[in-house]
Design an enzyme around this catalytic site. Structure first.
Site, PDB file in Angstrom:
ATOM      1  N   LYS A  94       2.965  11.125  -3.623  1.00  0.00           N
ATOM      2  CA  LYS A  94       1.891  10.447  -4.357  1.00  0.00           C
ATOM      3  C   LYS A  94       0.993  11.447  -5.099  1.00  0.00           C
ATOM      4  O   LYS A  94       0.452  11.148  -6.149  1.00  0.00           O
ATOM      5  CB  LYS A  94       1.072   9.632  -3.363  1.00  0.00           C
TER       6      LYS A  94
ATOM      7  N   ASP B 262     -13.180   5.084   2.514  1.00  0.00           N
ATOM      8  CA  ASP B 262     -11.740   5.311   2.732  1.00  0.00           C
ATOM      9  C   ASP B 262     -11.451   6.805   2.857  1.00  0.00           C
ATOM     10  O   ASP B 262     -11.448   7.535   1.865  1.00  0.00           O
ATOM     11  CB  ASP B 262     -10.961   4.707   1.545  1.00  0.00           C
TER      12      ASP B 262
ATOM     13  N   GLU C 259      -7.208   0.673  -4.072  1.00  0.00           N
ATOM     14  CA  GLU C 259      -7.112   0.515  -2.615  1.00  0.00           C
ATOM     15  C   GLU C 259      -8.404  -0.051  -1.991  1.00  0.00           C
ATOM     16  O   GLU C 259      -8.343  -1.017  -1.217  1.00  0.00           O
ATOM     17  CB  GLU C 259      -6.721   1.844  -1.962  1.00  0.00           C
TER      18      GLU C 259
ATOM     19  N   ASP D 244       0.883  -1.164   0.000  1.00  0.00           N
ATOM     20  CA  ASP D 244       0.000   0.000   0.000  1.00  0.00           C
ATOM     21  C   ASP D 244       0.921   1.214   0.000  1.00  0.00           C
ATOM     22  O   ASP D 244       1.508   1.557   1.020  1.00  0.00           O
ATOM     23  CB  ASP D 244      -0.878  -0.048   1.262  1.00  0.00           C
TER      24      ASP D 244
END
Ligand code: AMP
Length: 604
Positions: free
Chosen positions: A69, A193, A170, A8
């Site tokens: 990211k 999430d 994810e 992850d």
């Protein structure tokens, strides 16, 4: 059999896991933590990754990269990159291909290269833990990542020496980890999430290890940081009211306030009240000023309830896309550190009318799902089949600048669509094609993936040539295009120049550079180790000569002293070969001296 790991690669933290004999195991890093901060720094010419990088950020802000990211597969001019540039202390630069790159330790590096440094660290942790080389992995990305962002993530893996077996979403990974435990039962699952910077909601059907994504939606600008900012403004407002000084204008004060705001937020997830103290946060003519505030959970909730409620918009959209009602959902999974906040759990519970499942650690469940998928792809576990969907529609620009989708969003991938293109004037020899991804009506409002031309079309009246172009989205969500002239049956060459991202050649070059640097890094380390050994041996030999005075011949002590001098001379400028040789000479003469001393002692 080779083991593949699940990674992850998070905005704030990353986590790595693997599947071992029916068990999912989270791999701790060198410091024993189960997650590693996604932070990279350059200090005195050495790269630092993880906690060690985060800890030195305060004193080295310009060479410490957070949240890389957010820059993956993003162009320099984009809103995202510009906004990011304003919020971080490191510098963004425009690369030749238009991408946003980062300046680190005087070098310009692409986001995949920085991410690769994090991946290498995770790979090393896994190798340490498993005691074997690890070269294969499944890496997760937010469901909302577009083609360029997925391609950039894959490139990062390659640069780190990892074969990326699959890129998965994810939330899908989270559901997969969950699904693995619930064999045989059909369940409709919502994965909620809420991370540091983004929000995703995904609706899936889980049936005995098979996960099918039904829909996904989200907001790439909604997350824990918005809550931190709200707390910062509130604390700053209170401070300004008392002292007439704004803390948000001063960079250092702002940074300290940010850290405290986040910490207070974390504390208020378990406590109902906390004290925020920031001594010497500001100064005026009357002296230093301290921030000392009581902050309660009730105050926090009043401050950010609208932010948390804003997550329900995408939730409603995802349910509508899946043609479901909130009450149809059997299980709600929480992912992302921000879901630890009681208010988030309450709002989710009220909306769905049931308690979210909290049996998984929200920081680890994604890596666990990725590990499960990795084990399936490497043949260690064949119970799992993952069906993912494309989060964005893929299409082309047609007359009048209209966007015509060929593959609708939420289509299960891998998938393929074909379209016949023709000419619009007589004897036209080429047709330009503009490939886009997005949900807006007009081409210009969507993201350009590629522009290319179908060329060498034989002269013909308009509308006669027929060229079939196939658009494919592979299992990683990455787009491929091919074309065939239906008249001649000939494959048309299509040169797709990605609008953003690293080319194959660039990736190869970076991998080669990394290989080369690895060698020179290893040499540098060897030299440093030799110097350490040399310094230690010089020291102990000098002590030994002193101690042996009167016990040994002049000749031996002169030889040892000579070898010491020789080695000392090489300490500054010598290379590894000379150093090793001199070290060996001193070792020999020092041993000789020891033999004489101990020989004498034995005689005595
Ligand atoms: P992630 O991107 O999933 O690592 O989530 C990171 C976000 O979760 C950050 O905004 C953190 O401040 C937040 N977070 C982590 N732990 C907690 C906690 N105990 N309470 C509230 N928020 C948290």
């Amino acid at each position: 059999m080779k083991r593949a790991i699940g990674i992850d690669l998070g905005t704030t933290n990353s986590c790595v896991a693997f599947f071992d004999k029916d068990e999912l195991v989270v791999i701790p890093n060198k410091e024993g933590s189960r997650t590693t901060p996604s932070v990279v720094a350059m200090k005195d010419g050495s790269p630092l990754v993880g906690n060690i990088a985060r800890r030195q950020a305060g004193t080295n802000p310009e060479n410490t990269v957070f949240a890389i990211k957010r820059l993956m597969g993003v162009s320099f001019e984009s809103e995202e990159a510009q906004e990011h540039a304003r919020s971080v202390a490191y510098h963004l630069v425009r690369a030749d291909n238009g991408d946003a790159w980062v300046e680190l330790g005087g070098e310009k590096l692409s986001p995949p290269e920085i991410s690769a440094m994090i991946l290498r660290e995770l790979k090393a942790s896994a190798e340490d833990y498993l005691g074997e080389e690890v070269t294969e992995a499944v890496i997760t990305v937010p469901a909302y990542f577009n083609d360029a962002q997925r391609a950039a993530t894959k490139a990062a893996g390659k640069i780190a020496g990892i074969e990326v077996k699959r890129i998965i979403n994810e939330p899908t990974a989270a559901a997969l980890a969950y699904g693995a435990e619930k064999e045989g039962e059909r369940k409709l699952v919502a994965v909620y999430d809420l991370g540091g910077g983004t929000f995703d909601i995904t609706i899936l059907e889980v049936l005995g290890g098979v996960c099918t994504v039904l829909s996904t939606a989200g907001d790439t600008h909604l997350g824990g940081e918005d809550i931190d900012r709200a707390i910062m403004s509130e604390l700053s407002r209170r401070f300004e009211e008392k002292h007439g000084i704004s803390l948000l204008d001063d960079r250092t004060a702002r940074q300290r306030l940010k850290e405290q705001a986040e910490q207070a937020k974390h504390e208020l997830s378990s406590a109902i009240e906390t004290d925020v103290t920031l001594p010497f946060i500001a100064m005026d003519a009357s002296g230093p000023k301290h921030l000392e505030e009581k902050f309660t959970r009730i105050e926090l909730e009043a401050l950010v309830s609208s932010t948390v409620e804003a997550t329900l918009g995408p939730v409603k959209q995802a349910l509508a896309d899946a043609e479901l009602k909130a009450s149809d959902i059997d299980e709600i999974l929480l992912v992302g550190g921000q879901t630890r906040m009681p208010l988030v759990q309450r709002i989710v519970e009220e909306f769905f009318g049931k308690k979210p499942n909290r049996s998984f650690n929200p920081d680890e469940v994604v890596a666990m799902g990725a590990a499960l998928q990795a084990s399936a792809l490497s043949g260690q576990n064949d119970d799992i089949l993952l069906l993912d969907v494309t989060p964005l529609s893929l299409g082309v620009e047609t007359g009048g600048g209209i966007f015509t989708p060929l593959i609708k969003r939420n289509t299960t991938i891998p998938t393929r669509a074909t379209e016949i293109f023709t000419t619009s004037v007589d004897n036209q020899t080429f047709v330009p094609i503009h490939v886009l991804q997005g949900e807006r009506e007009m081409a210009e409002d969507n993201e350009t993936l590629a522009r290319f031309e179908l060329t060498d079309i034989p002269p013909a009246p308009r509308g006669v040539p027929a060229i079939e172009v196939a658009f494919e989205i592979d299992a990683d969500g990455i787009v491929h295009v091919s074309a065939r002239d239906l008249g001649t049956g000939r494959e048309q060459s299509v040169r797709v120049v990605a609008s953003s991202g690293l080319s194959e050649e660039q990736i190869e070059r970076i991998v080669e550079d990394a290989e080369r640097l690895r060698e020179s890094d290893a040499m540098r380390r060897e030299l440093a180790e030799l110097k350490n050994q040399a310094t230690a041996l010089i020291y102990s030999s000098e002590r030994a000569i002193e101690a042996a005075e009167g016990l040994i011949d002049e000749e031996i002590s002169r030889k040892v002293a000579g070898d010491i001098e020789n080695l000392r001379d090489l300490l500054e400028t010598g290379d590894a070969i000379d150093l090793r040789e001199a070290l060996q000479l001193l070792e020999e003469s020092a041993y000789q001296m020891a033999e004489v001393i101990y020989g004498k002692e034995n005689e005595a």
